[in-house]
Write an enzyme that holds these catalytic residues in place. Structure first.
Site, PDB file in Angstrom:
ATOM      1  N   GLU A   1       0.816  -1.090   0.106  1.00  0.00           N
ATOM      2  CA  GLU A   1       0.068  -0.003  -0.068  1.00  0.00           C
ATOM      3  C   GLU A   1       0.716   1.260  -0.087  1.00  0.00           C
ATOM      4  O   GLU A   1       1.957   1.405   0.907  1.00  0.00           O
ATOM      5  CB  GLU A   1      -0.816   0.035   1.426  1.00  0.00           C
ATOM      6  CG  GLU A   1      -1.923  -0.920   1.317  1.00  0.00           C
ATOM      7  CD  GLU A   1      -3.085  -0.660   2.639  1.00  0.00           C
ATOM      8  OE1 GLU A   1      -2.701   0.467   3.105  1.00  0.00           O
ATOM      9  OE2 GLU A   1      -3.600  -1.510   3.042  1.00  0.00           O
TER      10      GLU A   1
ATOM     11  N   GLU B   1     -13.792   5.589  -1.128  1.00  0.00           N
ATOM     12  CA  GLU B   1     -14.829   4.528  -0.538  1.00  0.00           C
ATOM     13  C   GLU B   1     -15.403   5.250   0.782  1.00  0.00           C
ATOM     14  O   GLU B   1     -14.937   5.572   1.622  1.00  0.00           O
ATOM     15  CB  GLU B   1     -13.925   3.587  -0.046  1.00  0.00           C
ATOM     16  CG  GLU B   1     -13.160   2.687  -0.990  1.00  0.00           C
ATOM     17  CD  GLU B   1     -12.452   1.716  -0.475  1.00  0.00           C
ATOM     18  OE1 GLU B   1     -12.926   0.641   0.390  1.00  0.00           O
ATOM     19  OE2 GLU B   1     -11.219   1.704  -0.414  1.00  0.00           O
TER      20      GLU B   1
ATOM     21  N   LYS C   1     -15.720   4.287   4.528  1.00  0.00           N
ATOM     22  CA  LYS C   1     -14.728   3.985   5.496  1.00  0.00           C
ATOM     23  C   LYS C   1     -14.603   5.078   6.515  1.00  0.00           C
ATOM     24  O   LYS C   1     -15.032   6.071   6.416  1.00  0.00           O
ATOM     25  CB  LYS C   1     -13.253   4.337   4.569  1.00  0.00           C
ATOM     26  CG  LYS C   1     -12.853   3.289   3.424  1.00  0.00           C
ATOM     27  CD  LYS C   1     -11.463   3.360   3.036  1.00  0.00           C
ATOM     28  CE  LYS C   1     -10.597   2.828   4.401  1.00  0.00           C
ATOM     29  NZ  LYS C   1      -9.062   2.682   3.934  1.00  0.00           N
TER      30      LYS C   1
ATOM     31  N   GLU D   1      -9.325   9.266   4.815  1.00  0.00           N
ATOM     32  CA  GLU D   1      -9.543   7.687   4.550  1.00  0.00           C
ATOM     33  C   GLU D   1     -10.415   7.298   3.504  1.00  0.00           C
ATOM     34  O   GLU D   1     -10.478   6.627   2.887  1.00  0.00           O
ATOM     35  CB  GLU D   1      -9.992   7.303   5.828  1.00  0.00           C
ATOM     36  CG  GLU D   1      -8.858   7.048   7.099  1.00  0.00           C
ATOM     37  CD  GLU D   1      -7.884   6.218   6.256  1.00  0.00           C
ATOM     38  OE1 GLU D   1      -8.304   4.977   5.943  1.00  0.00           O
ATOM     39  OE2 GLU D   1      -6.829   6.255   6.721  1.00  0.00           O
TER      40      GLU D   1
END
Length: 467
Positions: free
Chosen positions: A266, A320, A323, A329
């Site tokens: 990541e 997203e 999250k 985030e």
């Protein structure tokens, strides 16, 4: 232009940003998380990945609809055994046998399962699953051997940089002492014995946002900078990313594992954040990910391991909306849920040829090339660069650069809106188009970038190549 001449000319342009032009290039994949209630279906996602030329994807589970959609796509996938199953996987091989039978064998090899990530950042798991990690990895591997797929599927585990006790300078990198004997050394032994690699989650964004007084933004974004010298070995670091990865390499070397490889599982930069999340912006996200892709795909390793290609998975494919945590985030995505790009960066080696480099501002090494075969492109100002930098680049483009800036003079067709961003965009695009969209002609030291949709500034029309 002769094809061979173009190749060498393009290589010459890239030389300043390639640590070793004779090193193999690395690979770029993407993390496909699904914590959103507005995401496209897995078959749509697979079509998006293929359209973007993305051939590697990493999941956080073994969702059957996703694995089925990936079947026959040619896209390799890393799947995950989640943290909440580690204790069961560690306790019994019969559990991992059943897990492999249910989650791997029905799909592989039509779905190209490349690796199984056993847990994720286990050392910081609030459920205290660290002691289960290595036994779980060994049982998963034993099950792969049992079903004769161990030769094609690696077993690994992603660790966070917080597993390090020391990370600066990079050569002093070391793992936390309480982790070394119980888990780090046995895990690295396992990875070495099975020919696998360590996965590392590395986020220069976190280090930068917490230390803006000590870390320059250019250093964090892989942009041109004077670099930092490691006082222990004299190695020069031009990016925080390289420094972080070498800290992990140094920590492994200290334990005698200088032959275990790393995959960056990541890394990314948010395009939006809360007020206290310094540096979270669309411009910085585009700079970080765009420069990292260029860094990886043009070859070369880190200062400590120059000949090992960098292999990374960008975080993440989508924004997203479910999250938890700070605004950042939910804003790491390369794409919005409607599949539109959050910002335009190359994701493949083919895309690099016509993409802007945000690494430096050189305009002397220009390589002419015809328009991209995938459609028109334009060059626009990067508002995040600030008005002073945009004005300097605007003055260059309209002066020494030879751009046609008549349309942005008072009373002319593109004078309104009368803003530095609008005028600079027109001038940058004129320079870019007049130089046949040559690689490096839409950069201006990070003040510009390429877009695939016609810019909209009032009623002004931006010319394209050949017009």
């Amino acid at each position: 232009m002769d094809a061979l001449y173009f190749f060498y000319a393009f290589l010459f342009f890239l030389l300043p940003s390639i640590p070793s032009v004779f090193s193999d290039s690395g690979t770029v994949g993407v993390n496909y998380g699904r914590l959103g209630n507005d995401l496209p279906s897995p078959p749509q996602v697979v079509q998006l990945l293929k359209a973007q030329g993305i051939t590697k994807v990493k999941l956080y589970d073994t969702d059957s609809t996703v694995l089925s959609a990936l079947s026959g796509s040619g896209i390799s996938v890393v799947v995950a055994l989640p943290n909440n199953q580690l204790s069961s996987a560690a306790a019994s091989q019969s559990f991992t046998d059943s897990w492999i039978q249910s989650n791997i064998l029905p799909y592989h090899p039509n779905t190209l399962v490349e690796a199984i990530a056993v847990g994720n950042e286990v050392f910081v798991d609030p459920q205290n699953t660290t002691s289960f990690l290595v036994p779980a990895m060994k049982n998963v591997y034993a099950s792969l051997v049992k079903y004769d797929v161990a030769s094609s599927i690696k077993v690994t585990s992603p660790v966070a940089l917080s597993a390090l006790q020391t990370s600066y300078p990079s050569s002093s990198g070391s793992f936390k002492s309480d982790l070394v004997e119980p888990v780090i050394t046995p895990m690295l032994n396992f990875l070495k014995q099975t020919g696998s690699y360590l996965m590392v989650n590395a986020y220069p964004f976190f280090a930068y946002s917490a230390n803006t007084d000590k870390i320059s933004l250019d250093y964090a974004l892989l942009r041109n900078n004077s670099g930092n010298v490691d006082p222990n070995n004299g190695l020069v670091y031009k990016s925080l990313f390289d420094a972080q990865i070498d800290a992990v390499f140094a920590a492994m070397n200290a334990l005698g594992f200088n032959d275990v490889k790393i995959v960056v599982s990541e890394t990314g930069w948010p395009s939006k954040g809360d007020e206290n999340e310094v540096g979270a912006s669309e411009a910085n996200a585009a700079a970080y990910n765009g420069n990292l892709v260029r860094r990886v795909l043009t070859g070369g390793g880190t200062p400590l391991r120059r000949n090992e290609p960098l292999n990374v998975y960008l975080f993440a494919l989508f924004n997203e909306n479910e999250k938890p945590g700070p605004t950042s985030e939910r804003n790491y995505g390369l794409f919005y849920p409607n599949e539109q790009k959050v910002y335009n960066i190359p994701l493949t080696a083919e895309g690099l040829a016509g993409s802007p480099s945000m690494m430096n501002g050189s305009k002397s090494q220009v390589v002419a090339q015809p328009p991209s075969s995938v459609g028109q492109t334009w060059c626009v100002a990067n508002a995040g660069a600030g008005e002073e930098k945009l004005q300097q680049a605007l003055d260059y483009a309209c002066g020494e650069g030879g751009a046609d800036c008549g349309a942005i003079q008072p009373g002319a067709t593109c004078y309104d809106p009368n803003t530095v961003e609008a005028h600079a965009s027109y001038a940058f695009n004129s320079y870019y188009q007049r130089n046949a969209r040559g690689s490096g002609t839409c950069d201006f030291a990070g003040a510009a970038y390429v877009v695939t949709q016609s810019p909209k500034f009032g009623s002004c029309e931006f010319p394209t190549w050949g017009n």
